[in-house]
Design an enzyme around this catalytic site. Sequence first.
Site, PDB file in Angstrom:
ATOM      1  N   CYS A 115       0.618  -1.328  -0.047  1.00 30.07           N
ATOM      2  CA  CYS A 115       0.075  -0.011   0.210  1.00 30.07           C
ATOM      3  C   CYS A 115       1.017   1.261  -0.588  1.00 30.07           C
ATOM      4  O   CYS A 115       0.129   2.315  -0.914  1.00 30.07           O
ATOM      5  CB  CYS A 115      -0.600  -0.225   1.141  1.00 30.07           C
ATOM      6  SG  CYS A 115      -1.680  -1.442   1.324  1.00 30.07           S
ATOM      7  N   HIS A 252      -3.309   7.817   2.106  1.00 27.32           N
ATOM      8  CA  HIS A 252      -3.701   5.952   1.415  1.00 27.32           C
ATOM      9  C   HIS A 252      -5.116   6.372   1.969  1.00 27.32           C
ATOM     10  O   HIS A 252      -5.258   6.151   2.454  1.00 27.32           O
ATOM     11  CB  HIS A 252      -2.927   5.045   2.413  1.00 27.32           C
ATOM     12  CG  HIS A 252      -3.391   3.907   1.758  1.00 27.32           C
ATOM     13  ND1 HIS A 252      -3.406   3.448   0.555  1.00 27.32           N
ATOM     14  CD2 HIS A 252      -3.196   2.663   2.290  1.00 27.32           C
ATOM     15  CE1 HIS A 252      -3.506   2.249   0.368  1.00 27.32           C
ATOM     16  NE2 HIS A 252      -3.881   1.731   1.473  1.00 27.32           N
ATOM     17  N   ASN A 282     -10.191   0.196  -0.757  1.00 31.41           N
ATOM     18  CA  ASN A 282      -8.313  -0.170  -0.789  1.00 31.41           C
ATOM     19  C   ASN A 282      -8.146  -0.046  -2.114  1.00 31.41           C
ATOM     20  O   ASN A 282      -7.638  -1.775  -2.043  1.00 31.41           O
ATOM     21  CB  ASN A 282      -8.361  -0.325   0.307  1.00 31.41           C
ATOM     22  CG  ASN A 282      -6.834  -0.291   1.111  1.00 31.41           C
ATOM     23  OD1 ASN A 282      -5.350  -0.168  -0.240  1.00 31.41           O
ATOM     24  ND2 ASN A 282      -6.136  -1.212   2.280  1.00 31.41           N
TER      25      ASN A 282
HETATM   26  O1  UT7 Z   1      -3.831  -0.745   3.726  1.00 28.50           O
HETATM   27  C1  UT7 Z   1      -3.216  -0.830   4.322  1.00 28.50           C
HETATM   28  C2  UT7 Z   1      -3.696  -2.047   5.263  1.00 28.50           C
HETATM   29  N1  UT7 Z   1      -4.920  -1.834   6.048  1.00 28.50           N
HETATM   30  C3  UT7 Z   1      -5.204  -1.757   6.507  1.00 28.50           C
HETATM   31  O2  UT7 Z   1      -4.953  -0.331   7.092  1.00 28.50           O
HETATM   32  C4  UT7 Z   1      -6.656  -2.125   7.938  1.00 28.50           C
HETATM   33  C5  UT7 Z   1      -6.019  -1.786   8.734  1.00 28.50           C
HETATM   34  N2  UT7 Z   1      -7.464  -2.578   9.927  1.00 28.50           N
HETATM   35  C6  UT7 Z   1      -8.769  -2.133   9.713  1.00 28.50           C
HETATM   36  O3  UT7 Z   1      -8.891  -0.682   8.477  1.00 28.50           O
HETATM   37  C7  UT7 Z   1     -10.013  -2.502  10.543  1.00 28.50           C
HETATM   38  O4  UT7 Z   1      -8.700  -3.059  10.837  1.00 28.50           O
HETATM   39  C8  UT7 Z   1     -10.736  -3.857   9.459  1.00 28.50           C
HETATM   40  C9  UT7 Z   1     -12.005  -2.858   9.099  1.00 28.50           C
HETATM   41  C10 UT7 Z   1      -9.789  -4.817   9.147  1.00 28.50           C
HETATM   42  C11 UT7 Z   1     -11.439  -4.610  10.855  1.00 28.50           C
HETATM   43  O5  UT7 Z   1     -12.345  -3.145  12.195  1.00 28.50           O
HETATM   44  P1  UT7 Z   1     -11.789  -3.811  13.324  1.00 28.50           P
HETATM   45  O6  UT7 Z   1     -12.546  -3.154  14.477  1.00 28.50           O
HETATM   46  O7  UT7 Z   1      -9.987  -3.444  13.247  1.00 28.50           O
HETATM   47  O8  UT7 Z   1     -12.778  -5.325  13.393  1.00 28.50           O
HETATM   48  P2  UT7 Z   1     -12.691  -6.156  13.688  1.00 28.50           P
HETATM   49  O9  UT7 Z   1     -11.367  -7.293  13.099  1.00 28.50           O
HETATM   50  O10 UT7 Z   1     -11.739  -6.358  15.294  1.00 28.50           O
HETATM   51  O11 UT7 Z   1     -13.534  -7.510  13.811  1.00 28.50           O
HETATM   52  C12 UT7 Z   1     -15.552  -7.427  15.039  1.00 28.50           C
HETATM   53  C13 UT7 Z   1     -15.763  -7.958  14.797  1.00 28.50           C
HETATM   54  C14 UT7 Z   1     -15.127  -9.654  14.966  1.00 28.50           C
HETATM   55  O12 UT7 Z   1     -16.310 -10.245  15.704  1.00 28.50           O
HETATM   56  P3  UT7 Z   1     -16.612 -10.304  17.068  1.00 28.50           P
HETATM   57  O13 UT7 Z   1     -15.195 -11.345  17.206  1.00 28.50           O
HETATM   58  O14 UT7 Z   1     -16.694  -9.199  17.831  1.00 28.50           O
HETATM   59  O15 UT7 Z   1     -17.705 -11.298  16.914  1.00 28.50           O
HETATM   60  C15 UT7 Z   1     -15.294 -10.041  13.354  1.00 28.50           C
HETATM   61  O16 UT7 Z   1     -15.603 -11.719  13.055  1.00 28.50           O
HETATM   62  O17 UT7 Z   1     -16.001  -7.780  13.180  1.00 28.50           O
HETATM   63  C16 UT7 Z   1     -16.007  -9.198  12.604  1.00 28.50           C
HETATM   64  N3  UT7 Z   1     -16.155  -8.688  10.916  1.00 28.50           N
HETATM   65  C17 UT7 Z   1     -17.175  -8.706  10.309  1.00 28.50           C
HETATM   66  N4  UT7 Z   1     -18.127  -7.865   9.970  1.00 28.50           N
HETATM   67  C18 UT7 Z   1     -19.196  -8.228   9.682  1.00 28.50           C
HETATM   68  C19 UT7 Z   1     -15.100  -8.432  10.538  1.00 28.50           C
HETATM   69  N5  UT7 Z   1     -14.886  -8.402   9.073  1.00 28.50           N
HETATM   70  C20 UT7 Z   1     -16.618  -8.389   9.054  1.00 28.50           C
HETATM   71  C21 UT7 Z   1     -17.462  -8.283   8.218  1.00 28.50           C
HETATM   72  N6  UT7 Z   1     -18.869  -7.555   8.289  1.00 28.50           N
HETATM   73  N7  UT7 Z   1     -16.703  -8.362   7.316  1.00 28.50           N
END
Ligand code: UT7
Length: 325
Positions: A115, A252, A282
Amino acid sequence: MTAIRSVVLGCGSYLPQQILTNAQLADRIDTSDEWIVQRTGIRQRHIAAEGEFTSHLAINAAQAALANAGVDAQSIDLIVLATSTPDNTFPATAVAVQNGLGINHGAAFDLQAVCSGFVFALATADNFLRSGSFKRALVIGAETFSRILDWNDRGTCVLFGDGAGAIVLEAQEQPGKSSDRGVLTTHLRSDGRHKSKLYVDGGPSSTQTVGHLRMEGREVFKHAVGMITDVIVDAFSATGVTAEDVDWFIPHQANKRIIDASAHKLHIAPPKVVLTVDLHGNTSAASIPLAISVAVADGRVKKGDLVLLEAMGGGFTWGSALLRW
Ligand code: UT7
């Protein structure tokens, strides 16, 4: 006293026709428009058509940038193409782009910093131009991340999209003041201790497969704002520029929450932040030049404006660039 500066002559971008909305994703996997918008700010992303490769997106973006700059492809003697989704393992996608543009002189190569790729490519081209090695460069970010996503992994497949953006950079002799046009400073960082937090589980040497993107999203999120702000502070220190001097912050586009938190920490006013993550998702190395093209096309970024770029991604890699448009 004069100095050589890398001045932006023009920019362009290209997005595949097909749009995939959050609602369409919610029909396929266990997710919702509400979750995706709230956690990331993404509403839709573009997906390359069958038979449409990274090089095709890049050629379209490069042609748009050349037209916007008003220069002929034959005047380009350097192509640096940032991508993590090349057409082939080798040769470089950059040579397919060079050939597609009808250029057979100068140099063309790919650069892989995920990225952060566009900021790394910009810094690389800037150094080649300032050293006198080349005169006029195409700096391109182009990706087809849809090809390396695991479409059953809701934690990653909702985040990424395809697209390409490009700028034309020219070496110009100038007084070299901060009020002069061109790239003022670039700052690049990497830390391989984090390499397993965002990676692709395949490759020619390890598995002889292409593999799929894997990410510990929360871990990436945790590091992002600190790394981004640190490398921007480096750009401010190197130039004496302050957040108030910045006309446009073009980060980004990974996640609106990361962008908002970074701008807030740096005291960059929200109206100065260019956001395209809602429409593009992204697009990795393509996200910054895509966002630049949007902000130039709609009249926000004008000649003489101070533009701040930053990116952070797999590796981890991160970097910043400050330029006078
Ligand atoms: O370009 C650079 C690379 N990437 C990034 O910069 C991404 C950086 N990270 C992020 O943007 C965030 O961490 C995410 C958007 C990927 C995830 O958001 P989060 O607030 O950190 O969520 P999480 O991974 O802690 O997941 C929270 C909950 C989980 O469920 P439980 O365990 O709390 O029941 C996940 O299973 O959300 C669930 N979850 C989803 N639910 C609905 C994960 N993906 C999804 C989804 N839809 N697509």
